[in-house]
Motif scaffolding. Structure first.
Motif, mmCIF file in Angstrom:
data_model
loop_
_atom_site.group_PDB
_atom_site.id
_atom_site.type_symbol
_atom_site.label_atom_id
_atom_site.label_comp_id
_atom_site.label_asym_id
_atom_site.label_seq_id
_atom_site.Cartn_x
_atom_site.Cartn_y
_atom_site.Cartn_z
ATOM 1 N N PHE A 1 0.811 -1.224 0.000
ATOM 2 C CA PHE A 1 0.000 0.000 0.000
ATOM 3 C C PHE A 1 0.843 1.273 0.000
ATOM 4 O O PHE A 1 0.424 2.316 -0.508
ATOM 5 N N ALA A 2 2.046 1.195 0.567
ATOM 6 C CA ALA A 2 2.964 2.345 0.657
ATOM 7 C C ALA A 2 2.302 3.568 1.281
ATOM 8 O O ALA A 2 2.191 4.631 0.665
ATOM 9 N N PRO A 3 1.860 3.464 2.538
ATOM 10 C CA PRO A 3 1.194 4.601 3.182
ATOM 11 C C PRO A 3 2.158 5.732 3.506
ATOM 12 O O PRO A 3 3.365 5.511 3.659
ATOM 13 N N ASP A 4 1.598 6.935 3.618
ATOM 14 C CA ASP A 4 2.391 8.083 4.059
ATOM 15 C C ASP A 4 2.513 8.096 5.572
ATOM 16 O O ASP A 4 3.464 8.657 6.127
ATOM 17 N N ILE A 5 1.514 7.480 6.239
ATOM 18 C CA ILE A 5 1.493 7.486 7.701
ATOM 19 C C ILE A 5 0.676 6.296 8.204
ATOM 20 O O ILE A 5 -0.221 5.803 7.512
ATOM 21 N N PRO B 1 2.352 -4.457 20.590
ATOM 22 C CA PRO B 1 3.185 -3.287 20.252
ATOM 23 C C PRO B 1 4.307 -3.549 19.258
ATOM 24 O O PRO B 1 4.875 -2.603 18.716
ATOM 25 N N LEU B 2 4.670 -4.817 19.019
ATOM 26 C CA LEU B 2 5.818 -5.096 18.165
ATOM 27 C C LEU B 2 5.648 -4.529 16.756
ATOM 28 O O LEU B 2 6.627 -4.131 16.120
ATOM 29 N N LEU B 3 4.419 -4.443 16.293
ATOM 30 C CA LEU B 3 4.173 -3.951 14.929
ATOM 31 C C LEU B 3 4.605 -2.490 14.749
ATOM 32 O O LEU B 3 4.867 -2.039 13.630
ATOM 33 N N ILE B 4 4.670 -1.740 15.841
ATOM 34 C CA ILE B 4 5.138 -0.346 15.775
ATOM 35 C C ILE B 4 6.555 -0.293 15.221
ATOM 36 O O ILE B 4 6.889 0.545 14.382
ATOM 37 N N GLY C 1 10.345 3.084 7.592
ATOM 38 C CA GLY C 1 10.414 4.522 7.323
ATOM 39 C C GLY C 1 9.097 5.256 7.355
ATOM 40 O O GLY C 1 9.009 6.395 6.881
ATOM 41 N N ILE C 2 8.050 4.634 7.930
ATOM 42 C CA ILE C 2 6.721 5.252 7.961
ATOM 43 C C ILE C 2 6.475 5.873 9.335
ATOM 44 O O ILE C 2 6.597 5.190 10.361
ATOM 45 N N PRO C 3 6.099 7.155 9.407
ATOM 46 C CA PRO C 3 5.781 7.766 10.708
ATOM 47 C C PRO C 3 4.521 7.130 11.301
ATOM 48 O O PRO C 3 3.586 6.784 10.576
ATOM 49 N N VAL C 4 4.536 6.975 12.618
ATOM 50 C CA VAL C 4 3.428 6.316 13.317
ATOM 51 C C VAL C 4 2.783 7.280 14.313
ATOM 52 O O VAL C 4 3.481 7.937 15.094
ATOM 53 N N TYR D 1 0.491 15.776 8.991
ATOM 54 C CA TYR D 1 1.484 16.509 8.200
ATOM 55 C C TYR D 1 2.739 16.816 9.017
ATOM 56 O O TYR D 1 3.861 16.736 8.515
ATOM 57 N N GLU D 2 2.543 17.175 10.277
ATOM 58 C CA GLU D 2 3.689 17.475 11.139
ATOM 59 C C GLU D 2 4.544 16.230 11.360
ATOM 60 O O GLU D 2 5.783 16.289 11.317
ATOM 61 N N ALA D 3 3.898 15.083 11.580
ATOM 62 C CA ALA D 3 4.628 13.834 11.805
ATOM 63 C C ALA D 3 5.400 13.414 10.559
ATOM 64 O O ALA D 3 6.552 12.967 10.645
ATOM 65 N N ILE D 4 4.772 13.567 9.395
ATOM 66 C CA ILE D 4 5.425 13.213 8.139
ATOM 67 C C ILE D 4 6.648 14.097 7.902
ATOM 68 O O ILE D 4 7.721 13.634 7.514
ATOM 69 N N GLN D 5 6.494 15.384 8.161
ATOM 70 C CA GLN D 5 7.597 16.326 7.962
ATOM 71 C C GLN D 5 8.758 16.027 8.906
ATOM 72 O O GLN D 5 9.923 16.036 8.500
ATOM 73 N N GLN D 6 8.437 15.734 10.154
ATOM 74 C CA GLN D 6 9.477 15.430 11.131
ATOM 75 C C GLN D 6 10.234 14.158 10.768
ATOM 76 O O GLN D 6 11.447 14.079 10.932
ATOM 77 N N ARG D 7 9.521 13.164 10.245
ATOM 78 C CA ARG D 7 10.183 11.906 9.851
ATOM 79 C C ARG D 7 11.091 12.132 8.646
ATOM 80 O O ARG D 7 12.195 11.573 8.562
ATOM 81 N N LYS D 8 10.669 12.968 7.712
ATOM 82 C CA LYS D 8 11.483 13.287 6.550
ATOM 83 C C LYS D 8 12.790 13.973 6.968
ATOM 84 O O LYS D 8 13.856 13.693 6.436
#
Length: 388
Positions: A70-74, A86-89, A96-99, A378-385
């Motif tokens: 699926f290649a999610p953004d988040i 919790p292991l899936l986190i 590389g996906i923000p959670v 959006y903030e989480a995605i930006q911080q991960r980038k």
């Protein structure tokens, strides 16, 4: 935006399930959504799920597979207890996906999840690295094994740094945030974002209702027995909706007192109508609630709330503005407040109903709620980038 939403259903439906479904439905209107859900089971299957709780490789494999396809953004997680874990986190983070995780309860701090034990508020776990007191008191289902294993699951992932791989934690109120921040959980305050629940109901103000209504789980922490005892001495009608371990007690009261009626577990539409036609909603919880959806639905329909003076209820319900407070441990005080409400004049009641709608529009509309959620994404995605 491509969003993967993960949720673990309990054996009995609850408010977390409602929030999960509602958010997915709203997100699907403008975004590409995939959901991954798990279901707690009973019997030996449930026992196997529980044994895998700290290191559920199967759930982790499912997450990896759907992320790669699926290649999610988040990734947004609602619940991990207990068939997912919790292991899936860690898998999502490694890819590389923000959670993001919504904390609907206090399980990160205590295996009770409700900070409730033996009829009282229980906060010892907040200040302990490992919640030994909670284990000794068997705060989860009065089981030493379940309490210890749940505590161990969350403690070991604290030591492994799993919780620090989550970009943002969504909490439902400033009250909840304060408990997480003052706890021993090693997470910076700025990673907790307050975002209340919401509902999409056309605001209305009724001139009058009929009787009082309780909607929710029938269990000790919800204060259902003191409520029943209070109404057994009152002349006012009480309608009860829900299921749970104290259902037999509710059914027994309904048999012996004509003013108490039990309707069992019902559909969301029927519950919305039940609130709409009530004089007031009653929330007698003796535990720390997250943020009851029933209160938000009541406000949207101009229905006042009579609630406990505990935790977030003490903040959500404003005395003689959107409802009234009572001491949930004292049946006499519940009766006093219900009687006091009934004696209010029509003008005052009308104003309180209008105030409820005002509160809904100000804090709990879906539009404001979803705008806030997208900002968090959006903030989480930006911080991960930036980290990458």
């Amino acid at each position: 935006m491509r969003i993967l939403v993960i949720h673990n259903f309990y054996q009995h439906a609850g408010g977390e399930d409602t929030v999960f479904r509602q958010e997915v439905e709203e997100l699907e209107k403008e975004h590409d959504i995939k959901t991954l859900t798990f279901q707690n089971k009973k019997g030996w299957r449930g026992a196997l799920q529980y044994l895998a709780y700290p290191w559920n490789i199967r759930a982790t494999w499912k997450v990896k597979k759907i992320i790669k396809s699926f290649a999610p953004d988040i990734v947004h997680i609602h619940n991990l207890h207990y068939s997912s874990g919790p292991l899936l986190i860690r898998s999502a983070y490694q890819l590389g996906i923000p959670v993001i995780m919504t904390l609907h309860n206090f399980r990160l701090l205590c295996p009770s999840a409700s900070l409730f034990c033996h009829g009282r508020i229980f906060t010892n776990s907040i200040y302990q690295d490992f919640p030994w007191t909670a284990v000794r008191l068997r705060v989860l289902d009065n089981s030493l094994t379940k309490t210890f294993f749940t505590a161990f699951t969350y403690w070991i992932h604290r030591k492994w740094g799993t919780w620090n791989k989550i970009s943002k934690f969504i909490v439902l109120s400033q009250f909840s945030k304060s408990l997480f921040v003052e706890s021993t959980l090693p997470i910076a305050e700025e990673r907790f974002i307050v975002r209340p629940n919401s509902t999409d109901i056309i605001p209305t103000v009724r001139t009058a209702g009929s009787g009082f209504v309780y909607i929710g789980r029938l269990s000790q922490e919800k204060g259902i027995v003191p409520l029943l005892k209070a109404f057994s001495t009152l002349p006012f009608p009480l309608s009860i909706y829900g299921s749970g371990p104290q259902q037999n007690i509710v059914e027994d009261f309904a048999k012996h007192y004509k003013n108490i009626r039990y309707f069992g577990y019902q559909s969301k539409d029927l519950l919305t109508k039940a609130i709409k036609h009530a004089e007031a909603l009653i929330v007698p919880s003796v535990c720390y609630e997250g943020m009851p959806m029933t209160i938000i639905e009541a406000y949207a329909q101009g229905i006042p709330v009579l609630a406990s003076n505990i935790g977030i209820l003490n903040k959500m319900v404003l005395p003689l503005y959107t409802g009234m407070h009572f001491n949930p441990y004292e049946e006499a005080d519940i009766g006093r407040v219900v009687t006091q409400w009934e004696k209010l004049d029509k003008t005052t009641k009308r104003q309180i109903r209008e105030n409820c709608v005002t509160e809904y529009k100000k804090h709990y509309t879906v539009k404001k709620n979803m705008d806030k959620l997208m900002d968090i994404y959006y903030e989480a995605i930006q911080q991960r980038k930036e980290k990458q």
